[in-house]
Design an enzyme around this catalytic site. Structure first.
Site, PDB file in Angstrom:
ATOM      1  N   HIS A 111       0.855  -1.190   0.000  1.00  0.00           N
ATOM      2  CA  HIS A 111       0.000   0.000   0.000  1.00  0.00           C
ATOM      3  C   HIS A 111       0.896   1.246   0.000  1.00  0.00           C
ATOM      4  O   HIS A 111       1.862   1.309   0.766  1.00  0.00           O
ATOM      5  CB  HIS A 111      -0.911   0.001   1.233  1.00  0.00           C
ATOM      6  CG  HIS A 111      -1.841   1.163   1.266  1.00  0.00           C
ATOM      7  ND1 HIS A 111      -2.951   1.242   0.438  1.00  0.00           N
ATOM      8  CD2 HIS A 111      -1.821   2.313   1.981  1.00  0.00           C
ATOM      9  CE1 HIS A 111      -3.573   2.391   0.658  1.00  0.00           C
ATOM     10  NE2 HIS A 111      -2.909   3.060   1.589  1.00  0.00           N
ATOM     11  N   GLU A 176       8.680   0.975  -2.241  1.00  0.00           N
ATOM     12  CA  GLU A 176       7.811  -0.213  -2.348  1.00  0.00           C
ATOM     13  C   GLU A 176       8.606  -1.370  -2.951  1.00  0.00           C
ATOM     14  O   GLU A 176       8.490  -2.525  -2.525  1.00  0.00           O
ATOM     15  CB  GLU A 176       6.597   0.088  -3.238  1.00  0.00           C
ATOM     16  CG  GLU A 176       5.662   1.135  -2.674  1.00  0.00           C
ATOM     17  CD  GLU A 176       4.446   1.376  -3.562  1.00  0.00           C
ATOM     18  OE1 GLU A 176       3.986   0.450  -4.244  1.00  0.00           O
ATOM     19  OE2 GLU A 176       3.953   2.529  -3.578  1.00  0.00           O
TER      20      GLU A 176
HETATM   21  C1  GAR Z   1       1.525   0.849  -6.184  1.00  0.00           C
HETATM   22  O1  GAR Z   1       1.911   2.143  -5.785  1.00  0.00           O
HETATM   23  C2  GAR Z   1       0.760   0.159  -5.078  1.00  0.00           C
HETATM   24  O2  GAR Z   1       1.233   0.484  -3.796  1.00  0.00           O
HETATM   25  C3  GAR Z   1      -0.623   0.711  -5.301  1.00  0.00           C
HETATM   26  O3  GAR Z   1      -0.788   0.724  -6.690  1.00  0.00           O
HETATM   27  C4  GAR Z   1       0.479   0.921  -7.297  1.00  0.00           C
HETATM   28  C5  GAR Z   1       0.707  -0.156  -8.332  1.00  0.00           C
HETATM   29  O4  GAR Z   1       1.847   0.112  -9.072  1.00  0.00           O
HETATM   30  N1  GAR Z   1      -1.607  -0.096  -4.672  1.00  0.00           N
HETATM   31  C6  GAR Z   1      -2.718   0.405  -4.128  1.00  0.00           C
HETATM   32  O5  GAR Z   1      -2.996   1.577  -4.144  1.00  0.00           O
HETATM   33  C7  GAR Z   1      -3.617  -0.644  -3.495  1.00  0.00           C
HETATM   34  N2  GAR Z   1      -4.595  -0.024  -2.680  1.00  0.00           N
HETATM   35  P1  GAR Z   1       2.574  -1.037  -9.868  1.00  0.00           P
HETATM   36  O6  GAR Z   1       1.505  -1.670 -10.775  1.00  0.00           O
HETATM   37  O7  GAR Z   1       3.613  -0.320 -10.676  1.00  0.00           O
HETATM   38  O8  GAR Z   1       3.141  -2.005  -8.897  1.00  0.00           O
END
Ligand code: GAR
EC number: 2.1.2.2
Length: 218
Positions: A111, A176
Site C-alpha cells: 500500500h 515499495e
Molecule cells: C503501487 O503504488 C501500489 O502500492 C498501489 O498501486 C500501485 C501499483 O503500481 N496499490 C494500491 O494503491 C492498493 N490499494 P505497480 O503496478 O507499478 O506495482
C-alpha cells in the site's frame, strides 16, 4: 528448500511485480513466482511477466454477475496452478471475506502510505494536502477490512517542499520495490509469525534498507 508457489495479482503496470520477479530469481529466495494474474486482459504488466517467462492469466471481473462469482473463477485459476501464496501488487479490486479467508496468512498487499494513515486511494495527494513531513509505504497481510492487516514492513520517505503527487509517489514507489520483496522473503521463509495484529520477527524500523536513499530530513 521448498519454495512457495506464488501468484502476483495486478491490474496495471506491474512495477512491484517486476521487483518481486527479480528478487525471486535469487536461488535462496523462499518463493517462486509461477503466475501473474490480472482482472484486466490489457494490463501492461501481463506482457512484462510473459517476457520474463512467467505464466499469465486474466479473469475479467466485468463479465461476472457479482464479486463472489468473479472470485470463484480466480480461485479456480489459482488452484489449477497449485498456488500457495499470493502477492497483491496494484490489484484494484476489493475482495469479499470469502476469498480473503481462503488465503488468510498467505496473502500480502503493498500500500502506498504508512498505514494506518491514508487507507484507500490518492494517498500522495492526501499526504501533501495534510502537510505531513514523512510519508511511505507498507507491506501487510490481507484481512477482510480494506488496507488493514498485520504489517510486515514499512519504509519512510521525506516529503520535500517542491513535491507534487507525482514526485512524492515516485519516491514512495522506489521504496515499495525494496520492502515488498523483503516482506515476501520474510513471510514465505516462515521467519515471521502473526500474533493478533502484529507480525513478530518482521523487519525492525531501523533497518538501513528501509530509509530512502538521500533522505536526510529527520
Ligand atoms: C503501487 O503504488 C501500489 O502500492 C498501489 O498501486 C500501485 C501499483 O503500481 N496499490 C494500491 O494503491 C492498493 N490499494 P505497480 O503496478 O507499478 O506495482
Amino acid at each position: 528448500m521448498t519454495r512457495l508457489r506464488t501468484a502476483i495479482l495486478i491490474s496495471g503496470r506491474g512495477s512491484n511485480m517486476d521487483a518481486l520477479i527479480a528478487a525471486a530469481r535469487a536461488p535462496d529466495f523462499p518463493a517462486e513466482i509461477v503466475l501473474v494474474l490480472s482482472n484486466r486482459a490489457d494490463a501492461p504488466g501481463l506482457a512484462k511477466a510473459k517476457a520474463a517467462g512467467v505464466a499469465v492469466a486474466a479473469v475479467d471481473h466485468k463479465i461476472y454477475a457479482g464479486r463472489e462469482e468473479f472470485e470463484r473463477s480466480l480461485q479456480l485459476v489459482l488452484e489449477t496452478h497449485r498456488i500457495d501464496f499470493i502477492c497483491l501488487a496494484g490489484f484494484m479490486r476489493l475482495f469479499t471475506p470469502w476469498f480473503i479467508n481462503q488465503w488468510r496468512g498467505r496473502m500480502l498487499n503493498i500500500h502506498p502510505a504508512l498505514l494506518p494513515s491514508y487507507r484507500g486511494l490518492h494517498t500522495h495527494e492526501r499526504a501533501l494536502a495534510d502537510g505531513v513531513k514523512i510519508h511511505g509505504c507498507t507491506a501487510h497481510f490481507v484481512v477482510p477490512e480494506m488496507d488493514e492487516g498485520p504489517i510486515v514492513a514499512q519504509a519512510a520517505v521525506p516529503v520535500l517542499d517542491g513535491d507534487t503527487p507525482e514526485t512524492l509517489g515516485a519516491r514512495v514507489l522506489s521504496q515499495e520495490h525494496v520492502i515488498y520483496p523483503l516482506a515476501l522473503r520474510l513471510a514465505a521463509s516462515g521467519a515471521v509469525r502473526i500474533e493478533g495484529n502484529r507480525v513478530l520477527g518482521a523487519l525492525p524500523a531501523c533497518d538501513d534498507r528501509l530509509i530512502a536513499p538521500s533522505a536526510t530530513p529527520f
